[in-house]
Design a protein around this motif. Structure first.
Motif, PDB file in Angstrom:
ATOM      1  N   PRO A 270       0.859  -1.181   0.000  1.00 42.18           N
ATOM      2  CA  PRO A 270       0.000   0.000   0.000  1.00 42.18           C
ATOM      3  C   PRO A 270       0.898   1.235   0.000  1.00 42.18           C
ATOM      4  CG  PRO A 270       0.118  -0.950   2.213  1.00 42.18           C
ATOM      5  CD  PRO A 270       1.111  -1.687   1.372  1.00 42.18           C
ATOM      6  N   MET A 271       1.063   1.876  -1.149  1.00 42.14           N
ATOM      7  CA  MET A 271       2.097   2.918  -1.252  1.00 42.14           C
ATOM      8  C   MET A 271       1.475   4.310  -1.422  1.00 42.14           C
ATOM      9  SD  MET A 271       5.416   3.030  -3.761  1.00 42.14           S
ATOM     10  CE  MET A 271       6.366   1.703  -3.075  1.00 42.14           C
ATOM     11  N   ILE A 272       1.795   5.191  -0.492  1.00 49.13           N
ATOM     12  CA  ILE A 272       1.346   6.584  -0.609  1.00 49.13           C
ATOM     13  C   ILE A 272       2.585   7.407  -0.933  1.00 49.13           C
ATOM     14  CG2 ILE A 272       0.217   8.523   0.530  1.00 49.13           C
ATOM     15  CD1 ILE A 272      -1.425   6.567   2.127  1.00 49.13           C
ATOM     16  N   SER A 273       2.575   8.028  -2.119  1.00 53.93           N
ATOM     17  CA  SER A 273       3.794   8.655  -2.638  1.00 53.93           C
ATOM     18  C   SER A 273       3.634  10.163  -2.771  1.00 53.93           C
ATOM     19  CB  SER A 273       4.123   8.073  -4.010  1.00 53.93           C
ATOM     20  OG  SER A 273       4.347   6.704  -3.893  1.00 53.93           O
ATOM     21  N   GLY A 274       4.728  10.789  -3.227  1.00 59.04           N
ATOM     22  CA  GLY A 274       4.727  12.245  -3.362  1.00 59.04           C
ATOM     23  C   GLY A 274       5.008  12.691  -4.783  1.00 59.04           C
ATOM     24  N   ARG A 275       5.024  14.010  -4.944  1.00 61.22           N
ATOM     25  CA  ARG A 275       5.332  14.616  -6.247  1.00 61.22           C
ATOM     26  C   ARG A 275       6.769  15.112  -6.247  1.00 61.22           C
ATOM     27  NH1 ARG A 275       1.131  14.692  -9.334  1.00 61.22           N
ATOM     28  NH2 ARG A 275      -0.844  14.412  -8.268  1.00 61.22           N
ATOM     29  N   GLY A 276       7.262  15.380  -7.463  1.00 61.56           N
ATOM     30  CA  GLY A 276       8.609  15.908  -7.576  1.00 61.56           C
ATOM     31  C   GLY A 276       8.641  17.383  -7.208  1.00 61.56           C
ATOM     32  N   LEU A 277       9.733  17.777  -6.579  1.00 58.17           N
ATOM     33  CA  LEU A 277       9.949  19.199  -6.317  1.00 58.17           C
ATOM     34  C   LEU A 277      11.433  19.475  -6.494  1.00 58.17           C
ATOM     35  CD1 LEU A 277       8.460  21.779  -5.500  1.00 58.17           C
ATOM     36  CD2 LEU A 277       9.022  21.298  -3.141  1.00 58.17           C
ATOM     37  N   GLY A 278      11.761  20.608  -7.122  1.00 60.45           N
ATOM     38  CA  GLY A 278      13.163  20.907  -7.371  1.00 60.45           C
ATOM     39  C   GLY A 278      13.724  19.911  -8.378  1.00 60.45           C
ATOM     40  N   HIS A 279      14.970  19.477  -8.165  1.00 58.75           N
ATOM     41  CA  HIS A 279      15.609  18.621  -9.161  1.00 58.75           C
ATOM     42  C   HIS A 279      15.227  17.159  -9.025  1.00 58.75           C
ATOM     43  CE1 HIS A 279      18.088  18.255  -5.604  1.00 58.75           C
ATOM     44  NE2 HIS A 279      18.473  17.095  -6.089  1.00 58.75           N
ATOM     45  N   THR A 280      14.417  16.788  -8.004  1.00 53.13           N
ATOM     46  CA  THR A 280      14.062  15.373  -7.842  1.00 53.13           C
ATOM     47  C   THR A 280      12.677  15.099  -8.419  1.00 53.13           C
ATOM     48  OG1 THR A 280      13.058  15.687  -5.681  1.00 53.13           O
ATOM     49  CG2 THR A 280      15.412  15.217  -5.712  1.00 53.13           C
ATOM     50  N   GLY A 281      12.517  13.902  -8.948  1.00 59.46           N
ATOM     51  CA  GLY A 281      11.224  13.520  -9.528  1.00 59.46           C
ATOM     52  C   GLY A 281      10.324  12.903  -8.476  1.00 59.46           C
ATOM     53  N   GLY A 282       9.034  12.785  -8.794  1.00 62.85           N
ATOM     54  CA  GLY A 282       8.088  12.175  -7.851  1.00 62.85           C
ATOM     55  C   GLY A 282       7.321  11.048  -8.519  1.00 62.85           C
ATOM     56  N   THR A 283       7.078   9.993  -7.732  1.00 66.46           N
ATOM     57  CA  THR A 283       6.381   8.811  -8.263  1.00 66.46           C
ATOM     58  C   THR A 283       5.025   9.174  -8.876  1.00 66.46           C
ATOM     59  OG1 THR A 283       7.495   7.436  -6.650  1.00 66.46           O
ATOM     60  CG2 THR A 283       5.441   6.571  -7.530  1.00 66.46           C
ATOM     61  N   LEU A 284       4.284  10.070  -8.226  1.00 66.52           N
ATOM     62  CA  LEU A 284       2.931  10.373  -8.729  1.00 66.52           C
ATOM     63  C   LEU A 284       2.987  11.002 -10.114  1.00 66.52           C
ATOM     64  CD1 LEU A 284       1.277  11.880  -5.529  1.00 66.52           C
ATOM     65  CD2 LEU A 284       1.275   9.509  -6.312  1.00 66.52           C
ATOM     66  N   ASP A 285       3.930  11.924 -10.340  1.00 67.87           N
ATOM     67  CA  ASP A 285       4.045  12.573 -11.659  1.00 67.87           C
ATOM     68  C   ASP A 285       4.379  11.541 -12.732  1.00 67.87           C
ATOM     69  OD1 ASP A 285       3.661  15.147 -10.556  1.00 67.87           O
ATOM     70  OD2 ASP A 285       5.756  15.193  -9.947  1.00 67.87           O
ATOM     71  N   LYS A 286       5.225  10.582 -12.374  1.00 67.14           N
ATOM     72  CA  LYS A 286       5.629   9.557 -13.353  1.00 67.14           C
ATOM     73  C   LYS A 286       4.424   8.697 -13.718  1.00 67.14           C
ATOM     74  CE  LYS A 286      10.065   9.937 -11.231  1.00 67.14           C
ATOM     75  NZ  LYS A 286      11.139   9.425 -10.407  1.00 67.14           N
ATOM     76  N   LEU A 287       3.675   8.262 -12.713  1.00 72.29           N
ATOM     77  CA  LEU A 287       2.499   7.430 -12.993  1.00 72.29           C
ATOM     78  C   LEU A 287       1.461   8.212 -13.796  1.00 72.29           C
ATOM     79  CD1 LEU A 287       2.185   5.678  -9.525  1.00 72.29           C
ATOM     80  CD2 LEU A 287       2.833   4.603 -11.682  1.00 72.29           C
ATOM     81  N   GLU A 288       1.281   9.482 -13.450  1.00 73.08           N
ATOM     82  CA  GLU A 288       0.270  10.288 -14.154  1.00 73.08           C
ATOM     83  C   GLU A 288       0.638  10.555 -15.611  1.00 73.08           C
ATOM     84  OE1 GLU A 288      -1.865  12.807 -10.555  1.00 73.08           O
ATOM     85  OE2 GLU A 288      -0.332  13.783 -11.747  1.00 73.08           O
ATOM     86  N   SER A 289       1.874  10.266 -15.994  1.00 73.24           N
ATOM     87  CA  SER A 289       2.234  10.453 -17.409  1.00 73.24           C
ATOM     88  C   SER A 289       1.626   9.342 -18.273  1.00 73.24           C
ATOM     89  CB  SER A 289       3.757  10.486 -17.580  1.00 73.24           C
ATOM     90  OG  SER A 289       4.294   9.181 -17.442  1.00 73.24           O
ATOM     91  N   ILE A 290       1.037   8.323 -17.651  1.00 72.78           N
ATOM     92  CA  ILE A 290       0.425   7.220 -18.421  1.00 72.78           C
ATOM     93  C   ILE A 290      -1.005   7.624 -18.791  1.00 72.78           C
ATOM     94  CG2 ILE A 290      -0.234   4.783 -18.402  1.00 72.78           C
ATOM     95  CD1 ILE A 290       1.940   4.331 -16.240  1.00 72.78           C
ATOM     96  N   PRO A 291      -1.260   7.830 -20.092  1.00 75.44           N
ATOM     97  CA  PRO A 291      -2.620   8.226 -20.493  1.00 75.44           C
ATOM     98  C   PRO A 291      -3.574   7.029 -20.409  1.00 75.44           C
ATOM     99  CG  PRO A 291      -1.079   8.374 -22.342  1.00 75.44           C
ATOM    100  CD  PRO A 291      -0.371   7.676 -21.218  1.00 75.44           C
ATOM    101  N   GLY A 292      -4.847   7.311 -20.576  1.00 77.82           N
ATOM    102  CA  GLY A 292      -5.819   6.213 -20.546  1.00 77.82           C
ATOM    103  C   GLY A 292      -7.194   6.736 -20.232  1.00 77.82           C
ATOM    104  N   PRO A 293      -8.172   5.819 -20.121  1.00 77.02           N
ATOM    105  CA  PRO A 293      -9.567   6.238 -19.951  1.00 77.02           C
ATOM    106  C   PRO A 293      -9.850   6.893 -18.599  1.00 77.02           C
ATOM    107  CG  PRO A 293      -9.357   3.834 -19.765  1.00 77.02           C
ATOM    108  CD  PRO A 293      -8.023   4.358 -20.203  1.00 77.02           C
ATOM    109  N   GLY A 294      -8.986   6.694 -17.613  1.00 79.28           N
ATOM    110  CA  GLY A 294      -9.271   7.204 -16.265  1.00 79.28           C
ATOM    111  C   GLY A 294     -10.205   6.234 -15.559  1.00 79.28           C
ATOM    112  N   ARG A 295     -10.294   6.351 -14.254  1.00 75.69           N
ATOM    113  CA  ARG A 295     -11.171   5.415 -13.524  1.00 75.69           C
ATOM    114  C   ARG A 295     -12.633   5.715 -13.776  1.00 75.69           C
ATOM    115  NH1 ARG A 295     -10.986   4.165  -8.124  1.00 75.69           N
ATOM    116  NH2 ARG A 295     -10.993   6.385  -7.694  1.00 75.69           N
ATOM    117  N   ASP A 296     -12.933   6.983 -14.170  1.00 76.94           N
ATOM    118  CA  ASP A 296     -14.331   7.353 -14.441  1.00 76.94           C
ATOM    119  C   ASP A 296     -14.650   7.320 -15.939  1.00 76.94           C
ATOM    120  OD1 ASP A 296     -12.823   9.417 -15.335  1.00 76.94           O
ATOM    121  OD2 ASP A 296     -13.672  10.948 -14.006  1.00 76.94           O
TER     122      ASP A 296
END
Ligand code: URA
Length: 450
Positions: free
Chosen positions: A109-135
């Motif tokens: 069960p992973m709760i992650s963060g976004r990138g800030l400054g020179h470091t990347g964030g897991t959520l931004d990387k996952l959100e780069s995957i397009p698709g129908p969305g859950r709705d």
């Protein structure tokens, strides 16, 4: 017992250790508003100068983790484990690690963060995957699940990756914002309580920490990183969790791909049993330790072997496909990432200017070049371009010949591509044949349960 905040601030200012009820009083009061910002700022500054004992740090962590929702996973018939990285450049390890560990039977069960400054964030990387969305409205990979949906997804798939919810560790949300503007971020007990409270509230039984060391990391030196790692392991264990910390190199970027969708590409390479050796090694080591702490393997070697097998036999890849689908992304990303993921319109090489060995790379500078291409944020509200970034074709220590591509720049506009090429040419060095770059070992230290 009734406390007065001013007296507790004075006690800390004078170097006294506070009791558990006193720390509870401050944190509860800060969340309900009876302890105002100015008193918490004074307390944070007193802590910055006087520090905290190991007991106080654990009590602060415990008070903060109980300040909002606390998740429990006792009703599941499998153990749970999570991983936290202090962040770096090209550190996409959560993406292959979560499905690999889940494919080996341990819940993540992973709760992650976004990138800030020179470091990347897991959520931004996952959100780069397009698709129908859950709705079904086309929103792509959705990380904004309710806690009920999160729990249901973990129960079904053994894994889900979401963002912070408003009521998880509200004490940390308020305190971190305050510390950010009162020069009190760089205090080990405050950092320990901040990072660990979010992870403990998430409820996983075991936690593996990846404390990055080097120019691209929060902790620049091995000594600082060891202090932080020891304090996090100690405080987590005092709060009843299994915690291990690894210190790993972040003097150069991790892996070959930097940038949001590009890091998904590297993730899929890793999940197909390939990918860069350093990313694979970190995935196997951290994942192996998660399995060991969760009790499903006898030792870390067996854990690493199990994770490596899940990467090689396709089971982790299939788990990732299910994660993407359940979160509303297009699962075909696993088969044809180049057709599904956003592509930068301009891709230009940076060529070797001579024959030689690729020299050391500065993770911070490489991360900043990627941010200037649009892959990261300088401020929380900045937009990012998921398609841009860097793909290294050679890593420090590789032998190259003149004219060979060292790196590919993925950019939205020609001018930005040219600037990045010029910056990379200044940054990348070539050593004479036979010489090796001076850099940290990938695995620097490990801090286990004493
Ligand atoms: N990251 C956090 O979440 N908290 C800190 O205090 C520092 C880094």
């Amino acid at each position: 017992m009734h406390y007065r905040a001013a007296e507790l601030i004075a006690a800390k200012r004078d170097g006294a250790a506070l009791s558990k009820p006193a720390i509870d009083f401050l944190i509860r009061g800060y969340v309900d508003g009876s302890v105002p910002d100015y008193q918490m700022a004074a307390f944070a500054m007193a802590t910055f100068f006087k520090g905290m004992t190991a007991d106080e740090t654990a009590w602060l962590l415990d008070a903060m983790q109980r300040s909002g929702d606390v998740l429990h996973w006792d009703d599941l018939d499998f153990p749970t484990a999570d991983k936290h990285s202090t962040g770096g450049v090209g550190d996409k390890i959560s993406l292959p690690l979560a499905p690999a560990v889940a494919a080996c039977g341990v819940g993540v069960p992973m709760i992650s963060g976004r990138g800030l400054g020179h470091t990347g964030g897991t959520l931004d990387k996952l959100e780069s995957i397009p698709g129908p969305g859950r709705d079904g409205k086309g929103g792509g990979f959705d990380v904004r699940l309710s806690l009920e949906d999160f729990k249901a997804m973990v129960a079904e798939l053994r894994v889900s990756l979401i963002g912070q919810t408003p009521n998880l560790c509200p004490a940390d949300r308020k305190m971190y914002a305050l510390r950010d503007v009162t020069a009190t971020v760089e205090s080990i007990p405050l950092i320990v309580a901040s990072i660990m409270s979010k992870k403990l509230a998430e409820g996983a039984g075991s936690l593996v920490l990846d404390v990055k060391v080097g120019s691209g990391a929060f902790m620049r030196t091995v000594d600082q990183a060891q202090l932080l790692a020891r304090a996090m392991v100690d405080a987590g264990q005092r709060c009843g969790r299994n915690v291990t910390a690894f210190l790993t190199a972040m003097d150069r970027p991790l892996g070959t791909h930097i940038g949001n969708a590009l890091e998904v590409v590297e993730t899929i390479e890793l999940l197909r049993g390939g990918g860069p050796a350093d990313s694979r090694a970190v995935t196997c080591r951290l994942g192996g330790e998660m399995l060991r702490l969760a009790g499903t393997v006898p030792d870390i070697n067996a854990g690493e072997a199990a994770i490596a097998k899940s990467l090689d036999d396709g089971s982790a890849l299939e788990k990732f496909r299910k994660i993407v689908q359940a979160h509303g992304g297009d699962p075909r990303v696993v088969d044809t990432p180049e057709l599904i993921l956003p592509q930068a319109p301009i891709v230009r090489p940076v060529l070797a200017t001579g024959d030689g060995v690729v020299g050391a790379m500065d993770a911070l500078q490489i991360g900043l070049i990627s941010v200037r291409l649009g892959a990261g944020r300088n401020r929380k509200e900045d937009d990012i371009d998921p398609s841009v970034g860097l793909v290294f074709a050679a890593k420090p220590g590789d032998t190259v010949v003149k004219g060979q591509p060292l790196c590919w720049v993925h950019a939205g506009e020609e001018a930005r591509a040219q600037r990045a090429i010029a910056e990379l040419q200044a940054e990348l060095s070539l050593l004479p044949a036979g010489q090796m770059p001076d850099q940290l070992p990938l695995f620097i230290d490990a801090i286990y349960k004493p």
